[in-house]
Enzyme design. Structure first.
Site, PDB file in Angstrom:
ATOM      1  N   LEU A 143      -3.871  -5.770  -4.995  1.00  0.00           N
ATOM      2  CA  LEU A 143      -3.075  -5.108  -5.109  1.00  0.00           C
ATOM      3  C   LEU A 143      -1.469  -5.075  -3.671  1.00  0.00           C
ATOM      4  O   LEU A 143      -1.942  -5.755  -2.994  1.00  0.00           O
ATOM      5  CB  LEU A 143      -4.162  -4.229  -3.485  1.00  0.00           C
ATOM      6  CG  LEU A 143      -2.904  -2.767  -4.105  1.00  0.00           C
ATOM      7  CD1 LEU A 143      -2.428  -1.746  -5.081  1.00  0.00           C
ATOM      8  CD2 LEU A 143      -3.128  -1.476  -2.772  1.00  0.00           C
ATOM      9  N   ASP A 144      -1.018  -5.341  -5.003  1.00  0.00           N
ATOM     10  CA  ASP A 144       0.629  -5.655  -4.632  1.00  0.00           C
ATOM     11  C   ASP A 144       0.746  -7.042  -4.119  1.00  0.00           C
ATOM     12  O   ASP A 144       1.631  -7.371  -3.295  1.00  0.00           O
ATOM     13  CB  ASP A 144       0.761  -4.399  -3.207  1.00  0.00           C
ATOM     14  CG  ASP A 144       1.138  -3.394  -3.532  1.00  0.00           C
ATOM     15  OD1 ASP A 144       1.096  -2.900  -4.801  1.00  0.00           O
ATOM     16  OD2 ASP A 144       0.890  -2.399  -2.982  1.00  0.00           O
ATOM     17  N   GLU A 145      -0.287  -8.081  -4.468  1.00  0.00           N
ATOM     18  CA  GLU A 145      -0.248  -9.306  -4.395  1.00  0.00           C
ATOM     19  C   GLU A 145       0.119 -10.113  -5.778  1.00  0.00           C
ATOM     20  O   GLU A 145       0.110 -12.231  -5.581  1.00  0.00           O
ATOM     21  CB  GLU A 145      -1.448 -10.015  -3.338  1.00  0.00           C
ATOM     22  CG  GLU A 145      -1.958  -9.256  -2.312  1.00  0.00           C
ATOM     23  CD  GLU A 145      -0.669 -10.351  -1.747  1.00  0.00           C
ATOM     24  OE1 GLU A 145      -0.758 -11.205  -2.155  1.00  0.00           O
ATOM     25  OE2 GLU A 145      -0.684  -9.870   0.253  1.00  0.00           O
ATOM     26  N   ARG A 175       4.637 -17.464  -2.166  1.00  0.00           N
ATOM     27  CA  ARG A 175       4.807 -16.389  -2.656  1.00  0.00           C
ATOM     28  C   ARG A 175       5.887 -15.862  -3.909  1.00  0.00           C
ATOM     29  O   ARG A 175       5.566 -14.751  -4.381  1.00  0.00           O
ATOM     30  CB  ARG A 175       5.205 -15.404  -1.296  1.00  0.00           C
ATOM     31  CG  ARG A 175       4.451 -13.723  -2.035  1.00  0.00           C
ATOM     32  CD  ARG A 175       2.787 -12.932  -1.558  1.00  0.00           C
ATOM     33  NE  ARG A 175       3.201 -12.187  -1.677  1.00  0.00           N
ATOM     34  CZ  ARG A 175       3.217 -11.583  -3.474  1.00  0.00           C
ATOM     35  NH1 ARG A 175       3.831 -12.042  -4.364  1.00  0.00           N
ATOM     36  NH2 ARG A 175       2.628  -9.993  -3.910  1.00  0.00           N
ATOM     37  N   GLY A 206       0.870  -1.396  -0.223  1.00  0.00           N
ATOM     38  CA  GLY A 206      -0.115   0.362   0.450  1.00  0.00           C
ATOM     39  C   GLY A 206       1.030   1.089  -0.131  1.00  0.00           C
ATOM     40  O   GLY A 206       1.791   1.040  -0.256  1.00  0.00           O
TER      41      GLY A 206
END
Lengths: 289, 289, 289, 289
Positions: free
Chosen positions: B232-234, C216, B206
């Site tokens: 978002l941002d993943e 991830r 974020g």
């Protein structure tokens, strides 16, 4: 109800080096299909310098070793290749030479015992007795003999060669062994002897590299693992690491800081070599990480 | 009938993705032999997570594109593969989105012009006019339109999609474009839109990551280039870099220090993508460096 | 001819923390001049976040400890400072807690014995017997007691506190001790208990960080040494390191790769703490390297 | 007559170099107290090699420049110190020399314009016209003159010295200027001329370092920013960086990879120098980061 046992799958590592020309991959992969094999890892490289083709494969196969090699042998002959087949993870028979500094020996032995380094170490030879207690702790035989004159040096090197013979040694590691090997010993161990030099080669060859680094005011110091040749500190480089330093560091502090890089650089080089990831291309190494 | 002209050799990059099973390499390499090709670079990987096999080849071949693909097509069909063939070095048609910060845009344009980044950039779109002069200097068309409310955002995103259509865009790069894309735009650009996030993900998602990093007192800050998804941002991570910082750095100094990592991380990711070295394996990326 | 013996010079480290205002350095350096001292190393920092002034000095002085402190005490009182005086290089009394993984314990003990880590370790406590042989080798007492239920945990923590008392412990090191400390123990050890977390915080808190990192698809993994607080994995960070990984690494390979970073990051943090180079500024640390 | 206006606070940087002896810090800090100053940043170092004491301070003070220096001057005289006072952030008058490669020049100019590099660049001189368009874009005057024989070289160097005079130049940056400076020019610019060498010194001095690095098979390549002396590539080192490479990289790829390190290493060195963080201690540099 029949054939209940699951078929055994062998995990093998294959290296294959030859002059580059079309069709190599197809021919090798054909042999592997014929040996009921599946390629699980593959790396290849063609050297623009020497025109040589290098390949390393990991293969799962139900064929036994003889059957497996029987499929590959004609392909190797056809391409006039240097090749090898080994079991993945088989520990490499490794002889360690040391002097007084223990950090590299400790690192190798600790990793070996922790299952992180696929080597068997049947013996540590040293020109000092300093590390006996440490090596004993790991249950590894240790022998020390002084090297202070020509005769002692010849005797020590004879003992190295005898140990290589006796234990069928595949790799000799100079873990901060602070003697220069004779050209004869270098030749005898060509391609299977790794040294750790305590600087970022080609800077600061020879003795006291940290003192040289301090005098020159470098901002990074390093370590270099390389094959031993009779040309001092000029053998093919396997791995290098550096660490940042600054003007506040004295030569003795540089020594302490550099030891971490020496340990991990040497262990990394030994691990890759044991996994058959290090191939020679003239004066350079191919590292199939 | 004479053989005077040297035969032209095409340099091609092939990607091949399918469920893993024995014989893929043999089959693909057979098609390449049939297309008078020689494999000059090869990388493969089988994902233990998804069971997928990934391969990237560079091939020299005298066959024209149609003949080359005609050999590969039946193999691809047999293994139900996703595959692609392209010319090595062909510039990827790339749309750049930016806001006010110029470091990433400058880095991309400078490298493109220096011949280090195989992309064509027909347009830079921004929600601010700040970078017009910089982009003009590189002779790249520049358009700016504000994004301060819902209607403007919809209009801007419509312009993005129109530009993608018009220029047949293959990659959209968010070069510090400080707006969140709508889920619809994320979906439309899935797998071909790369963002640079100014932190070492997954930490500090974020807004204001450097402020967060300062408050948390981290000793390394970083940047992450990743595919854009509606989460978002993943999105799948392509590349990450970090740089050491210490307690003396204010949040604004962290911003300045981090910009170097952002620029080079984004350019690296774009380069690899343009060279077809980035393949998707679920939520993870395969990077054939 | 008189007073021929060379005067003894003490080497001392001074820390001095107070609200920032003009004249601190002049006042402190005046006290040191009065104590026949010479400043050989000096670092200071004023925190913009908290307005606190931090200083660390190394001083050579012929004054004995009482005389030295007598000069500094009035200055400290005048500025309402937290301050300390210690001998440079005095080993810190350190208690180590461990579980089954030996890499951090081995690294600490090896460096301690090699003279690279200024600590005395009178005891290693573990909730498993696994490391007994290793710790024995270094001649350090070792106690193990299981922690499998609430009662055992309470007993173990009581033993920790008793050992802290008994050995006048100045630092407790969690060297991959895989139990969460109770809030009461965290409070009792506040500011003198260091943990190594096996990820690059703030990413991947809690258990199995390498598994999370694999899922991830991160391109760098790391380790974080931090003060222990009752807020799990949120205490002030002392040191962090990362190492590059790629898609080929399984979670278990990430574990092995990460261990090097854990060992050296923890040893570094312990060394700095023992040298009084780590000062707390709210949730952040000042590291006077 | 009332004192309603808030008093102006000057931010100054002070360097102070002298033979080490007790009382320096106390004396200097006393002068600063007398000048109504508060030390906001302080670094000091005593060189074990030369016995010199080095200090850099940042000070907030309401005293004007003359009053401030009047307090310090007697202290400097007492310790026979080399000293300087400057305003924090004042741009350093900097002359840039270049040839055909643009990456370093682009990086310097971009950072300067972005406010990240406290320099004023009144002129770029080059022995080629290649970079004119780039330099023009940043609004910086550009002059090119060939250096292909002795006479042209003498003329070019005369122009350099004239420009240094004309613009009262404080720093000359060789931003991949591919000519060796004459000993006379080196002497004239001693201590204020920084070069970027495209290797990790002391390895690979002289021409074609990337080709040498390829031939030697090094695993890390680097860049070194150093002061220029008449002893080629032997001047005091200011900053160094490295980046990992492997056997797949051709010499020309090493060149491209190395350019990133060259740009950021040179810009970092220039920034530190402009902030007066770089002090000379014989053949070594003190860097107060």
């Amino acid at each position: 109800m029949s054939s209940s046992a699951p078929e055994h799958r062998f995990h093998r590592v294959v290296t294959f080096i030859c002059e580059d020309r079309p069709g190599i991959v197809h021919a090798v992969s054909g042999a592997i299909v014929a040996a009921a094999g599946n390629i699980t890892e593959s790396q290849q490289f063609t050297s623009a310098d020497t025109g040589r083709f290098f390949m390393r494969l990991q293969v799962e196969s139900s064929a036994d070793r003889a059957a497996f090699e029987a499929e590959l042998a004609p392909v190797a002959a056809r391409f006039d290749a240097e090749w090898s087949v080994d079991e993945v993870g088989r520990p490499l028979r490794t002889l360690v030479l040391a002097s007084t500094a223990g950090h590299c020996v400790n690192d190798l032995l600790f990793r070996q015992r922790a299952g992180q380094l696929p080597v068997d170490i049947p013996l540590v030879l040293s020109n000092h007795g300093t590390l006996r207690e440490l090596v004993d702790f790991y249950g590894v035989p240790f022998e020390a003999a002084p090297v202070t004159d020509t005769a002692e040096k010849a005797a020590f090197e004879a003992r190295v060669l005898a140990a290589v013979e006796e234990h069928d040694i595949e790799l000799v590691v100079l873990a901060r062994y602070m003697q220069i090997l004779s050209p004869e010993l270098c030749d005898a161990l060509a391609g299977r002897c790794i040294n750790i030099h305590h600087s970022f080669l080609p800077g600061f060859k020879g003795a006291n590299p940290y003192r040289q680094a301090h005098a020159r005011g470098v901002k990074l110091i390093g370590a270099t693992a390389h094959f031993v040749t009779s040309d001092l500190d000029e053998g093919p480089i396997i791995e290098q690491n550096v660490v940042r330093v600054d003007h506040t560091r004295s030569p003795s502090q540089l020594v302490a800081i550099g030891q971490d890089e020496e340990s991990r650089t040497l262990s990394q080089a030994v691990k890759w070599f044991a996994e058959r990831r290090v191939l020679l291309d003239g004066a350079r190494t191919i590292i199939f990480r």
